[in-house]
Design an enzyme around this catalytic site. Structure first.
Site, PDB file in Angstrom:
ATOM      1  N   GLU A  48      -3.517 -32.612 -46.486  1.00  0.00           N
ATOM      2  CA  GLU A  48      -2.921 -33.764 -47.103  1.00  0.00           C
ATOM      3  C   GLU A  48      -2.586 -33.230 -48.690  1.00  0.00           C
ATOM      4  O   GLU A  48      -1.713 -33.947 -49.079  1.00  0.00           O
ATOM      5  CB  GLU A  48      -4.129 -35.024 -47.078  1.00  0.00           C
ATOM      6  CG  GLU A  48      -4.255 -35.761 -45.864  1.00  0.00           C
ATOM      7  CD  GLU A  48      -4.995 -35.103 -44.825  1.00  0.00           C
ATOM      8  OE1 GLU A  48      -5.381 -33.925 -44.903  1.00  0.00           O
ATOM      9  OE2 GLU A  48      -5.347 -35.882 -43.810  1.00  0.00           O
TER      10      GLU A  48
ATOM     11  N   ALA B 246      -1.391 -37.802 -39.158  1.00  0.00           N
ATOM     12  CA  ALA B 246      -0.830 -39.280 -39.191  1.00  0.00           C
ATOM     13  C   ALA B 246       0.736 -38.979 -39.326  1.00  0.00           C
ATOM     14  O   ALA B 246       1.153 -38.019 -39.811  1.00  0.00           O
ATOM     15  CB  ALA B 246      -1.250 -39.771 -40.596  1.00  0.00           C
TER      16      ALA B 246
ATOM     17  N   GLU C 147      -9.157 -35.426 -38.171  1.00  0.00           N
ATOM     18  CA  GLU C 147     -10.016 -36.842 -38.916  1.00  0.00           C
ATOM     19  C   GLU C 147     -10.682 -37.452 -37.380  1.00  0.00           C
ATOM     20  O   GLU C 147     -11.419 -37.981 -37.030  1.00  0.00           O
ATOM     21  CB  GLU C 147      -9.300 -37.748 -39.527  1.00  0.00           C
ATOM     22  CG  GLU C 147      -9.211 -36.981 -41.027  1.00  0.00           C
ATOM     23  CD  GLU C 147      -8.712 -37.826 -41.834  1.00  0.00           C
ATOM     24  OE1 GLU C 147      -7.372 -37.946 -41.793  1.00  0.00           O
ATOM     25  OE2 GLU C 147      -9.017 -38.229 -43.030  1.00  0.00           O
TER      26      GLU C 147
ATOM     27  N   GLY D 251      -4.865 -36.589 -39.836  1.00  0.00           N
ATOM     28  CA  GLY D 251      -5.442 -37.560 -38.996  1.00  0.00           C
ATOM     29  C   GLY D 251      -5.861 -37.069 -37.684  1.00  0.00           C
ATOM     30  O   GLY D 251      -6.833 -37.517 -36.932  1.00  0.00           O
TER      31      GLY D 251
HETATM   32  N1  COA Z   1       4.032 -36.529 -38.944  1.00  0.00           N
HETATM   33  C1  COA Z   1       5.290 -36.868 -38.376  1.00  0.00           C
HETATM   34  N2  COA Z   1       6.001 -35.883 -37.651  1.00  0.00           N
HETATM   35  C2  COA Z   1       5.354 -34.718 -37.454  1.00  0.00           C
HETATM   36  C3  COA Z   1       4.338 -34.372 -37.925  1.00  0.00           C
HETATM   37  C4  COA Z   1       3.393 -35.387 -38.587  1.00  0.00           C
HETATM   38  N3  COA Z   1       2.338 -35.185 -39.028  1.00  0.00           N
HETATM   39  N4  COA Z   1       3.694 -33.070 -37.367  1.00  0.00           N
HETATM   40  C5  COA Z   1       4.884 -32.571 -36.759  1.00  0.00           C
HETATM   41  N5  COA Z   1       6.001 -33.695 -36.746  1.00  0.00           N
HETATM   42  C6  COA Z   1       7.275 -33.525 -36.128  1.00  0.00           C
HETATM   43  C7  COA Z   1       8.000 -32.607 -36.770  1.00  0.00           C
HETATM   44  O1  COA Z   1       8.896 -33.336 -37.910  1.00  0.00           O
HETATM   45  C8  COA Z   1       9.068 -32.225 -35.789  1.00  0.00           C
HETATM   46  O2  COA Z   1      10.009 -33.237 -35.389  1.00  0.00           O
HETATM   47  P1  COA Z   1      11.551 -33.019 -35.257  1.00  0.00           P
HETATM   48  O3  COA Z   1      11.729 -32.069 -34.065  1.00  0.00           O
HETATM   49  O4  COA Z   1      12.103 -34.413 -35.003  1.00  0.00           O
HETATM   50  O5  COA Z   1      12.041 -32.382 -36.694  1.00  0.00           O
HETATM   51  C9  COA Z   1       8.135 -31.929 -34.627  1.00  0.00           C
HETATM   52  O6  COA Z   1       7.074 -32.922 -34.911  1.00  0.00           O
HETATM   53  C10 COA Z   1       7.856 -30.709 -34.335  1.00  0.00           C
HETATM   54  O7  COA Z   1       7.074 -30.140 -35.542  1.00  0.00           O
HETATM   55  P2  COA Z   1       7.548 -28.736 -36.375  1.00  0.00           P
HETATM   56  O8  COA Z   1       7.139 -28.767 -37.690  1.00  0.00           O
HETATM   57  O9  COA Z   1       9.076 -28.558 -35.992  1.00  0.00           O
HETATM   58  O10 COA Z   1       6.763 -27.665 -35.533  1.00  0.00           O
HETATM   59  P3  COA Z   1       6.271 -26.173 -36.041  1.00  0.00           P
HETATM   60  O11 COA Z   1       5.792 -25.282 -34.890  1.00  0.00           O
HETATM   61  O12 COA Z   1       7.321 -25.649 -36.840  1.00  0.00           O
HETATM   62  O13 COA Z   1       5.041 -26.696 -37.206  1.00  0.00           O
HETATM   63  C11 COA Z   1       2.953 -27.832 -37.745  1.00  0.00           C
HETATM   64  C12 COA Z   1       3.978 -27.044 -36.610  1.00  0.00           C
HETATM   65  C13 COA Z   1       1.793 -28.521 -37.427  1.00  0.00           C
HETATM   66  C14 COA Z   1       2.443 -26.642 -38.829  1.00  0.00           C
HETATM   67  C15 COA Z   1       4.061 -28.577 -38.622  1.00  0.00           C
HETATM   68  O14 COA Z   1       4.664 -29.553 -37.822  1.00  0.00           O
HETATM   69  C16 COA Z   1       3.213 -29.322 -39.656  1.00  0.00           C
HETATM   70  O15 COA Z   1       2.989 -28.871 -40.787  1.00  0.00           O
HETATM   71  N6  COA Z   1       3.055 -30.609 -39.579  1.00  0.00           N
HETATM   72  C17 COA Z   1       2.753 -31.712 -40.658  1.00  0.00           C
HETATM   73  C18 COA Z   1       0.959 -31.405 -40.685  1.00  0.00           C
HETATM   74  C19 COA Z   1       0.679 -32.388 -41.874  1.00  0.00           C
HETATM   75  O16 COA Z   1       0.619 -32.167 -43.015  1.00  0.00           O
HETATM   76  N7  COA Z   1      -0.476 -33.430 -41.329  1.00  0.00           N
HETATM   77  C20 COA Z   1      -0.915 -34.100 -42.179  1.00  0.00           C
HETATM   78  C21 COA Z   1      -0.337 -35.392 -42.238  1.00  0.00           C
HETATM   79  S1  COA Z   1      -1.188 -36.562 -43.398  1.00  0.00           S
END
Ligand code: COA
Length: 260
Positions: free
Chosen positions: A135, A66, A115, A112
């Site tokens: 989460e 999400a 999910e 999400g």
């Molecule tokens: N919500 C909003 N933005 C998200 C996102 C999310 N769930 N997941 C990734 N993004 C965005 C990042 O903020 C980043 O945006 P920016 O370039 O404007 O800063 C872009 O997507 C790229 O992500 P980034 O974190 O730079 O890539 P990465 O390869 O370093 O890491 C992940 C990849 C998937 C490990 C990391 O993005 C992450 O942990 N995301 C969140 C996962 C999460 O907790 N999901 C559950 C949400 S309830």
């Protein structure tokens, strides 16, 4: 239909929806959830569409969760509302579609994202996919059905561990525990999923929709799945597809199903 956050294509009876926010790793904001609902509703109503595939744009992510930026400042009521609205519009909606819906998980499927994949009728993963429910690392719990569907798919103990550690598992491990049905090289993910869809589409759409209903009944509170099966089994006997399927078998020819 015009969408900002998703791409929708129709080809040979398959409706393909691609979540298209690759710069945000296809994170699900409310606008995307609403668009997914609208696209699914329209594909479901289209008689030519007999299977739906949901995937993510790019090589990195199916859906990374999400959209955290959207709910970071929510109140208790807004949080509950977010989960309720999302479940109704998308996650429960997908699970209860009559049209078989397959997730082609092409990279990160987190929160999400996992999910959504779990709400689909089954999942195929590319070999680079990584799945998890992170989460609790954000101080929240899964809110789009994750605490219910993950234990259904992989068992309570494994689900508890994944949820509590907030860790990610590889595609191979997801296959081992039954979270995904197949793992294929990323370049072959869509062609493999489409060939499986073609096999499904040889069968009666009417019977498939009733089978989905009967299988889902096993997981619905207050519903007796065996009774649902009996009722839907009976209903099949009044359909054109049943007449065609049995007649074609007896006449030693291929059945031509209409879904009626
Ligand atoms: N919500 C909003 N933005 C998200 C996102 C999310 N769930 N997941 C990734 N993004 C965005 C990042 O903020 C980043 O945006 P920016 O370039 O404007 O800063 C872009 O997507 C790229 O992500 P980034 O974190 O730079 O890539 P990465 O390869 O370093 O890491 C992940 C990849 C998937 C490990 C990391 O993005 C992450 O942990 N995301 C969140 C996962 C999460 O907790 N999901 C559950 C949400 S309830």
């Amino acid at each position: 239909m015009n969408f900002e956050n998703i791409l929708v294509a129709e080809e040979n009876g398959i409706g393909q929806i691609t979540i298209n926010r690759p710069s945000k790793l296809n994170a699900l904001n409310m606008a995307t959830i609403q668009e997914l609902h609208n696209a699914l509703e329209s594909l479901e109503a289209n008689e030519n569409i007999r299977t739906i595939i949901i995937t993510g744009e790019g090589e990195k992510a199916f859906v990374a969760g999400a959209d955290i930026s959207e709910f970071a400042n929510f109140s208790v009521e807004e949080g509950a509302q977010l989960a309720a609205q999302g479940q109704e519009l998308l996650f429960d909606f997908v699970e209860n579609l009559k049209t078989p819906t397959i997730a082609a998980v092409n990279g990160f499927a987190l929160g999400g994202g996992l999910e959504l994949a779990m709400a689909c009728h089954f999942r195929i993963a590319s070999d680079n996919a990584k799945m998890g429910l992170p989460e609790v690392s954000l101080g929240v719990i899964p809110g789009y059905g994750g605490t219910q569907r993950l234990p259904q798919l992989i068992g309570k103990g494994r689900a508890m561990e994944m949820i509590m550690t907030a860790g990610m598992i590889s595609a191979e491990d997801a296959f081992r525990v039954g979270l995904v049905n197949h793992v294929v090289p990323q370049a072959e993910l869509l062609s493999f999923t489409k060939s499986l869809a073609q096999r499904i589409m040889k069968n009666s759409p009417m019977a498939i929709s009733k089978a989905i209903k009967a299988v889902n009944a096993n997981f619905k509170e207050g519903v007796n799945g065996y009774e649902t099966e009996i009722r839907n089994f009976g209903k099949c006997f009044g359909t054109e597809d049943f007449k065609e399927g049995t007649t074609a078998f007896l006449e030693k020819r291929k059945a031509e199903f209409t879904g009626k």
